[in-house]
Design a protein around this motif. Structure first.
Motif, PDB file in Angstrom:
ATOM      1  N   VAL A  20       2.293  11.732  21.771  1.00 31.76           N
ATOM      2  CA  VAL A  20       2.334  11.178  20.413  1.00 31.76           C
ATOM      3  C   VAL A  20       2.423   9.654  20.476  1.00 31.76           C
ATOM      4  N   ASP A  21       3.193   9.139  21.432  1.00 33.10           N
ATOM      5  CA  ASP A  21       3.307   7.681  21.576  1.00 33.10           C
ATOM      6  C   ASP A  21       1.952   7.042  21.875  1.00 33.10           C
ATOM      7  N   GLN A  22       1.147   7.679  22.695  1.00 29.97           N
ATOM      8  CA  GLN A  22      -0.184   7.147  22.994  1.00 29.97           C
ATOM      9  C   GLN A  22      -1.050   7.149  21.731  1.00 29.97           C
ATOM     10  N   VAL A  23      -0.948   8.196  20.941  1.00 29.44           N
ATOM     11  CA  VAL A  23      -1.712   8.278  19.697  1.00 29.44           C
ATOM     12  C   VAL A  23      -1.273   7.170  18.740  1.00 29.44           C
ATOM     13  N   VAL A  24       0.034   7.007  18.575  1.00 30.49           N
ATOM     14  CA  VAL A  24       0.551   5.974  17.677  1.00 30.49           C
ATOM     15  C   VAL A  24       0.085   4.599  18.128  1.00 30.49           C
ATOM     16  N   ASP A  25       0.218   4.311  19.410  1.00 28.35           N
ATOM     17  CA  ASP A  25      -0.215   3.010  19.931  1.00 28.35           C
ATOM     18  C   ASP A  25      -1.704   2.786  19.686  1.00 28.35           C
ATOM     19  N   SER A  26      -2.501   3.808  19.923  1.00 20.11           N
ATOM     20  CA  SER A  26      -3.950   3.689  19.732  1.00 20.11           C
ATOM     21  C   SER A  26      -4.308   3.481  18.268  1.00 20.11           C
ATOM     22  N   LEU A  27      -3.688   4.241  17.401  1.00 20.91           N
ATOM     23  CA  LEU A  27      -3.978   4.112  15.971  1.00 20.91           C
ATOM     24  C   LEU A  27      -3.591   2.728  15.466  1.00 20.91           C
ATOM     25  N   GLU A  28      -2.410   2.272  15.849  1.00 23.61           N
ATOM     26  CA  GLU A  28      -1.963   0.946  15.417  1.00 23.61           C
ATOM     27  C   GLU A  28      -2.866  -0.156  15.965  1.00 23.61           C
ATOM     28  N   ALA A  29      -3.420   0.044  17.162  1.00 22.84           N
ATOM     29  CA  ALA A  29      -4.352  -0.928  17.740  1.00 22.84           C
ATOM     30  C   ALA A  29      -5.697  -0.895  17.007  1.00 22.84           C
ATOM     31  N   LEU A  30      -6.090   0.268  16.509  1.00 22.52           N
ATOM     32  CA  LEU A  30      -7.367   0.396  15.805  1.00 22.52           C
ATOM     33  C   LEU A  30      -7.356  -0.237  14.413  1.00 22.52           C
ATOM     34  N   VAL A  31      -6.216  -0.174  13.721  1.00 19.43           N
ATOM     35  CA  VAL A  31      -6.139  -0.642  12.334  1.00 19.43           C
ATOM     36  C   VAL A  31      -6.739  -2.035  12.146  1.00 19.43           C
ATOM     37  N   PRO A  32      -6.338  -3.046  12.915  1.00 19.79           N
ATOM     38  CA  PRO A  32      -6.906  -4.389  12.675  1.00 19.79           C
ATOM     39  C   PRO A  32      -8.388  -4.510  13.038  1.00 19.79           C
ATOM     40  N   THR A  33      -8.895  -3.609  13.877  1.00 26.10           N
ATOM     41  CA  THR A  33     -10.307  -3.711  14.258  1.00 26.10           C
ATOM     42  C   THR A  33     -11.244  -3.293  13.132  1.00 26.10           C
ATOM     43  N   TYR A  34     -10.695  -2.655  12.097  1.00 25.76           N
ATOM     44  CA  TYR A  34     -11.521  -2.200  10.977  1.00 25.76           C
ATOM     45  C   TYR A  34     -11.452  -3.132   9.772  1.00 25.76           C
ATOM     46  N   GLU A  35     -10.768  -4.279   9.891  1.00 24.63           N
ATOM     47  CA  GLU A  35     -10.580  -5.172   8.756  1.00 24.63           C
ATOM     48  C   GLU A  35     -11.886  -5.692   8.169  1.00 24.63           C
ATOM     49  N   ASP A  36     -12.888  -5.920   8.976  1.00 23.84           N
ATOM     50  CA  ASP A  36     -14.160  -6.480   8.501  1.00 23.84           C
ATOM     51  C   ASP A  36     -15.241  -5.426   8.358  1.00 23.84           C
ATOM     52  N   ARG A  37     -14.857  -4.203   8.141  1.00 24.83           N
ATOM     53  CA  ARG A  37     -15.823  -3.113   8.029  1.00 24.83           C
ATOM     54  C   ARG A  37     -15.755  -2.492   6.643  1.00 24.83           C
ATOM     55  N   GLY A  38     -16.556  -1.491   6.420  1.00 19.22           N
ATOM     56  CA  GLY A  38     -16.591  -0.833   5.126  1.00 19.22           C
ATOM     57  C   GLY A  38     -15.526   0.223   4.955  1.00 19.22           C
ATOM     58  N   PHE A  39     -14.691   0.411   5.986  1.00 20.52           N
ATOM     59  CA  PHE A  39     -13.632   1.403   5.912  1.00 20.52           C
ATOM     60  C   PHE A  39     -12.381   0.873   6.589  1.00 20.52           C
ATOM     61  N   THR A  40     -11.258   1.518   6.280  1.00 20.45           N
ATOM     62  CA  THR A  40      -9.985   1.165   6.897  1.00 20.45           C
ATOM     63  C   THR A  40      -9.325   2.433   7.414  1.00 20.45           C
ATOM     64  N   LEU A  41      -8.383   2.273   8.306  1.00 16.39           N
ATOM     65  CA  LEU A  41      -7.585   3.371   8.834  1.00 16.39           C
ATOM     66  C   LEU A  41      -6.164   3.144   8.340  1.00 16.39           C
ATOM     67  N   LYS A  42      -5.610   4.145   7.642  1.00 19.08           N
ATOM     68  CA  LYS A  42      -4.284   3.975   7.054  1.00 19.08           C
ATOM     69  C   LYS A  42      -3.368   5.147   7.386  1.00 19.08           C
ATOM     70  N   ALA A  43      -2.082   4.810   7.523  1.00 23.21           N
ATOM     71  CA  ALA A  43      -1.042   5.836   7.626  1.00 23.21           C
ATOM     72  C   ALA A  43      -0.662   6.206   6.199  1.00 23.21           C
ATOM     73  N   ILE A  44      -0.952   7.437   5.812  1.00 28.45           N
ATOM     74  CA  ILE A  44      -0.736   7.887   4.444  1.00 28.45           C
ATOM     75  C   ILE A  44      -0.087   9.267   4.447  1.00 28.45           C
ATOM     76  N   ASN A  45       0.978   9.419   3.681  1.00 26.63           N
ATOM     77  CA  ASN A  45       1.572  10.736   3.440  1.00 26.63           C
ATOM     78  C   ASN A  45       1.850  11.504   4.741  1.00 26.63           C
ATOM     79  N   GLY A  46       2.400  10.809   5.722  1.00 28.44           N
ATOM     80  CA  GLY A  46       2.784  11.460   6.964  1.00 28.44           C
ATOM     81  C   GLY A  46       1.670  11.678   7.968  1.00 28.44           C
ATOM     82  N   GLY A  47       0.495  11.125   7.709  1.00 25.32           N
ATOM     83  CA  GLY A  47      -0.628  11.279   8.622  1.00 25.32           C
ATOM     84  C   GLY A  47      -1.535  10.067   8.560  1.00 25.32           C
ATOM     85  N   TRP A  48      -2.687  10.172   9.199  1.00 27.44           N
ATOM     86  CA  TRP A  48      -3.649   9.069   9.257  1.00 27.44           C
ATOM     87  C   TRP A  48      -4.976   9.524   8.674  1.00 27.44           C
TER      88      TRP A  48
END
Length: 169
Positions: A20-48
């Motif tokens: 789970v720690d690897q998943v969390v680290d990866s997801l958090e690392a991905l979030v800023p890489t999507y800032e200039d794209r047509g979509f975002t990755l968000k932690a919402i309602n207990g999931g992503w």
């Protein structure tokens, strides 16, 4: 991209066979890489979950709705706000706060999956209502604690203390 609900870190870890720690680290690392794209990755309602970027909302809305208006009425929005901030709350309490009968509006909110029954009030036996996880998802919130504070939207009450003091003198 293929799920209807936010995916938990545990579910992703299980599918990917990593911690789970690897998943969390990866997801958090991905979030800023999507800032200039047509979509975002968000932690919402207990999931992503992936969401369209807010800058693209007008285009996405036009595409999805194709001219159809599926918005909530002002009465429905006001009722939903009362429930969100006062939950769990009875229908009678919502009506008292709004000053109008909310029967029809409550049916709309329940039908749309934004509100659900939560239990029964001990003193009165009234059914209590709360917002759903779908409500959080639609608003892009992770938890109810992420709701914005109400204070900035309330009328200016600077003189209220003076008025109350004068009444007690």
């Amino acid at each position: 991209m293929v799920v209807d609900e936010p995916v938990t870190e545990l579910a992703l870890a299980s599918v990917l066979q990593v911690t789970v720690d690897q998943v969390v680290d990866s997801l958090e690392a991905l979030v800023p890489t999507y800032e200039d794209r047509g979509f975002t990755l968000k932690a919402i309602n207990g999931g992503w979950r992936f969401y369209s970027h807010p800058d693209c909302s007008a285009v996405v809305e036009k595409f999805v709705l194709d001219g159809q208006q599926n918005r909530l009425t002002q009465a429905a929005l006001e009722t939903l706000a009362v429930i969100a901030y006062r939950q769990p709350v009875s229908r009678a309490r919502v009506s008292a706060i709004r000053g109008v009968n909310v029967e029809a509006v409550m049916k709309t909110l329940i039908t749309r999956g934004l509100v659900e029954e939560y239990g029964v009030e001990n003193e009165t036996g009234a059914i209590l209502y709360k917002t759903t996880s779908y409500f959080l998802e639609r608003l892009g919130l992770n938890a109810l604690t992420d709701l914005p504070p109400l204070a900035p939207h309330l009328p200016d009450l600077d003189g209220l203390d003076e008025i109350l003091d004068s009444l007690t003198d």
